[in-house]
Design an enzyme around this catalytic site. Sequence first.
Site, mmCIF file in Angstrom:
data_model
loop_
_atom_site.group_PDB
_atom_site.id
_atom_site.type_symbol
_atom_site.label_atom_id
_atom_site.label_comp_id
_atom_site.label_asym_id
_atom_site.label_seq_id
_atom_site.Cartn_x
_atom_site.Cartn_y
_atom_site.Cartn_z
ATOM 1 C CB SER A 196 37.349 43.147 50.478
ATOM 2 O OG SER A 196 36.915 43.844 48.363
ATOM 3 N NE ARG A 198 43.540 41.743 55.058
ATOM 4 C CZ ARG A 198 43.637 42.875 54.448
ATOM 5 N NH1 ARG A 198 42.767 44.022 53.699
ATOM 6 N NH2 ARG A 198 44.920 43.192 54.798
ATOM 7 C CG LEU A 199 42.091 34.665 48.724
ATOM 8 C CD1 LEU A 199 40.992 34.320 47.808
ATOM 9 C CD2 LEU A 199 43.269 33.547 48.884
ATOM 10 C CB ALA A 200 45.835 40.237 47.259
ATOM 11 C CG LEU A 492 56.697 42.944 30.362
ATOM 12 C CD1 LEU A 492 57.443 41.636 29.894
ATOM 13 C CD2 LEU A 492 56.986 43.756 29.929
HETATM 14 S S1 MYA Z 1 50.187 45.122 40.493
HETATM 15 C C1 MYA Z 1 49.319 44.468 39.275
HETATM 16 C C2 MYA Z 1 47.315 43.820 40.833
HETATM 17 N N1 MYA Z 1 46.533 43.317 40.255
HETATM 18 C C3 MYA Z 1 45.387 44.212 40.141
HETATM 19 O O1 MYA Z 1 45.474 45.144 40.095
HETATM 20 C C4 MYA Z 1 44.519 43.185 38.847
HETATM 21 C C5 MYA Z 1 42.651 43.806 39.540
HETATM 22 N N2 MYA Z 1 42.446 43.901 41.292
HETATM 23 C C6 MYA Z 1 42.712 42.640 42.086
HETATM 24 O O2 MYA Z 1 43.118 41.480 41.330
HETATM 25 C C7 MYA Z 1 42.757 42.396 43.686
HETATM 26 O O3 MYA Z 1 42.306 43.785 43.598
HETATM 27 C C8 MYA Z 1 43.956 42.744 44.176
HETATM 28 C C9 MYA Z 1 43.655 43.034 45.470
HETATM 29 C C10 MYA Z 1 43.953 41.360 43.689
HETATM 30 C C11 MYA Z 1 44.683 42.775 43.506
HETATM 31 N N3 MYA Z 1 49.815 44.460 45.181
HETATM 32 O O4 MYA Z 1 42.646 40.009 49.194
HETATM 33 P P1 MYA Z 1 42.211 41.688 49.707
HETATM 34 C C12 MYA Z 1 46.904 44.696 50.137
HETATM 35 C C13 MYA Z 1 50.201 44.963 46.526
HETATM 36 O O5 MYA Z 1 41.111 41.555 50.468
HETATM 37 P P2 MYA Z 1 41.972 42.081 46.927
HETATM 38 C C14 MYA Z 1 50.851 43.665 40.671
HETATM 39 O O6 MYA Z 1 50.688 41.914 40.113
HETATM 40 C C15 MYA Z 1 45.882 45.885 50.033
HETATM 41 O O7 MYA Z 1 46.649 46.984 50.348
HETATM 42 N N4 MYA Z 1 49.502 44.661 47.394
HETATM 43 O O8 MYA Z 1 42.506 42.996 48.375
HETATM 44 C C16 MYA Z 1 52.369 43.509 41.742
HETATM 45 C C17 MYA Z 1 45.316 45.438 51.632
HETATM 46 O O9 MYA Z 1 46.729 45.006 52.133
HETATM 47 P P3 MYA Z 1 46.824 46.432 54.008
HETATM 48 C C18 MYA Z 1 47.643 44.941 47.420
HETATM 49 O O10 MYA Z 1 41.075 43.817 46.200
HETATM 50 C C19 MYA Z 1 51.449 43.280 43.135
HETATM 51 C C20 MYA Z 1 45.235 43.638 51.348
HETATM 52 O O11 MYA Z 1 46.101 43.984 49.772
HETATM 53 C C21 MYA Z 1 47.380 45.126 45.872
HETATM 54 O O12 MYA Z 1 40.924 41.384 47.056
HETATM 55 C C22 MYA Z 1 52.867 43.084 44.175
HETATM 56 C C23 MYA Z 1 43.660 43.311 50.945
HETATM 57 O O13 MYA Z 1 43.789 42.038 50.704
HETATM 58 C C24 MYA Z 1 48.112 45.345 45.236
HETATM 59 N N5 MYA Z 1 48.108 45.210 44.034
HETATM 60 O O14 MYA Z 1 43.195 41.847 45.977
HETATM 61 C C25 MYA Z 1 52.077 42.630 44.853
HETATM 62 N N6 MYA Z 1 46.134 45.685 46.339
HETATM 63 O O15 MYA Z 1 45.220 45.677 54.939
HETATM 64 C C26 MYA Z 1 53.600 42.497 46.141
HETATM 65 C C27 MYA Z 1 46.016 45.320 47.078
HETATM 66 O O16 MYA Z 1 48.039 46.119 54.043
HETATM 67 C C28 MYA Z 1 55.207 41.357 45.653
HETATM 68 N N7 MYA Z 1 46.421 44.945 48.060
HETATM 69 O O17 MYA Z 1 46.377 47.159 53.073
HETATM 70 C C29 MYA Z 1 55.717 42.142 47.269
HETATM 71 C C30 MYA Z 1 57.352 40.778 47.463
HETATM 72 C C31 MYA Z 1 56.379 39.513 47.250
HETATM 73 C C32 MYA Z 1 58.360 38.568 46.632
HETATM 74 C C33 MYA Z 1 59.469 39.114 48.012
HETATM 75 C C34 MYA Z 1 60.369 37.710 47.408
HETATM 76 C C35 MYA Z 1 61.464 38.352 48.251
#
Ligand code: MYA
Length: 492
Positions: A196, A198-200, A492
């Site tokens: 929480s 905003r590191l994601a 996966l």
């Molecule tokens: S899916 C697996 C995800 N991992 C987990 O669930 C593991 C356990 N959870 C955590 O480690 C944390 O809760 C995570 C969020 C890191 C998930 N995908 O930093 P924040 C948005 C995308 O305060 P935290 C997998 O690995 C959220 O809507 N966005 O949040 C695929 C909000 O944004 P907004 C997510 O809870 C990943 C913001 O982040 C996700 O501390 C694909 C909040 O940030 C999520 N799973 O950390 C990623 N969760 O305000 C995208 C939260 O806008 C890839 N958020 O709603 C995109 C393509 C990139 C490459 C492009 C190349 C051209």
Amino acid sequence: MSEKNAENQAGNASQVPFDASKLRELIKLMEAQAVQDPIMSRLEREEAEEKKAVHEFWSTQPVPKSVEMVEKDGPLHPPLSPEQIRQEPYELSAGLKWSDVDVEDSGDIKELHDLLLENYVEDADSMFRFNYSAEFIRWALMPPGFSKQWHVGVRDEETGELMAFISGIPVDTMVRDKVVRMAEINFLCLHKSLRSQRLAPLLIKEVTRRVHKVGIFQAIYTVGRLLPKPVSTCRYFHRTLNPRKLMDTGFSQKLEGPQLAKLLSVMRLPANASIPGLRPMRKGDVGQVRKLLNRYLKNRAELLPVFSTDAEIAHWFLPREGVIWTYVVDDPEHPGKLTDFVSFYSLPSSVLRTTRAQGKSASKKPVGNAPVRKQHTTVNAAYLFYYGTRTEFEIKLSDEEKAVCGGKKKEKALVKEKENELVKQRLCALVGDALVMANNEKFDVFNCLEMMDNAMFTKELKFGPGDGHLRYYLFNYLARPVEASKIGFVML
Ligand code: MYA
């Protein structure tokens, strides 16, 4: 297998006197899980909430808005020129630094394994957490063409501890008739102490920057939660292999007495596979598996990976102990000619606790309120990976059938129906044998998504619907919604 056959099988296998009405009750109970759970309303609720949600980060990214109807396929933005791509990494909060994770290094892989073990995906009730093995992580992150720069870590500057991670691997992705070079993004994980903040978004932006640097501007990813905006949503299905353990761990609903006895007998599997010529895949099979798989996916799916080289097939499918199992069918009448293959991988879940939080419904697994009978630390889950079988048959309709159809359109539909029936029969046998193999390997449960042609065998092979869903997303690529049955991409 039909319900009737299931009854017969139950009657034969069990020592408990056969009682068809009891069994019907039990089957109803299993099927009713889907109805009892407020799944549809939960999905609808999530969608309704999502439409109102404000996304500080995602609203700035090239993805469709949740309310947007996507009507044609193609990139949202054109490729960036090299000058438009940021050269230096994004700035992290004080005390943190970027650090590539070298998964070939024994120290780095252990740290990544431990980060995920303690902090990766949990079900909504925090009863289970994915427990990827180090060897699995290496398999997932080192396909041909992988880049260490796409294995993005964040470390504590002072202690050096790995605190966060996100990964990308290259993948040629076919969306309907177009093949696009993409990054497949996975393993986004933040240490619980850094949530929480905003590191994601920073991790996502940094991996995007690194992917852009090699001229790739699209990505595919799957997430359980709803974000703007999925191209498809697939439900999880579970096939019990070890009913007692699943009940002990709270993974499935507790049954007792005759119901339990019936469940045990209904779920019992034969000791040996049924398809003549089924054997583990070997190096010499790689070329044929590639053809079988690409052909199957292109015929049946609208969103699929394209396996352009034998090296990719060898990487993803040759059996690796404790990671991936692939079985081919070597036609006994034409030895050396492969007719089908099926594969599954191992992804255990750690058992965190065995009872569900009151008033909450789990989002990933069908859990009940099972009291602890035996302590287990993990649920050993096998997940269906890819399969391939023949899909083109020379079906000739009889004159009688043609007369009933009364026109070419209906004839074509009938041919399709007959083809599907043949595919269904084969898949039931193929995945049925995969269940036998997984059971012999001591897996507790066999999972799959309701994607591809999986709906053809889930009922017959006694999979039950779970309460978890997986959403598929594309980055910088608009695509009209893809039905779950047309998703041919396993992540996966
Ligand atoms: S899916 C697996 C995800 N991992 C987990 O669930 C593991 C356990 N959870 C955590 O480690 C944390 O809760 C995570 C969020 C890191 C998930 N995908 O930093 P924040 C948005 C995308 O305060 P935290 C997998 O690995 C959220 O809507 N966005 O949040 C695929 C909000 O944004 P907004 C997510 O809870 C990943 C913001 O982040 C996700 O501390 C694909 C909040 O940030 C999520 N799973 O950390 C990623 N969760 O305000 C995208 C939260 O806008 C890839 N958020 O709603 C995109 C393509 C990139 C490459 C492009 C190349 C051209």
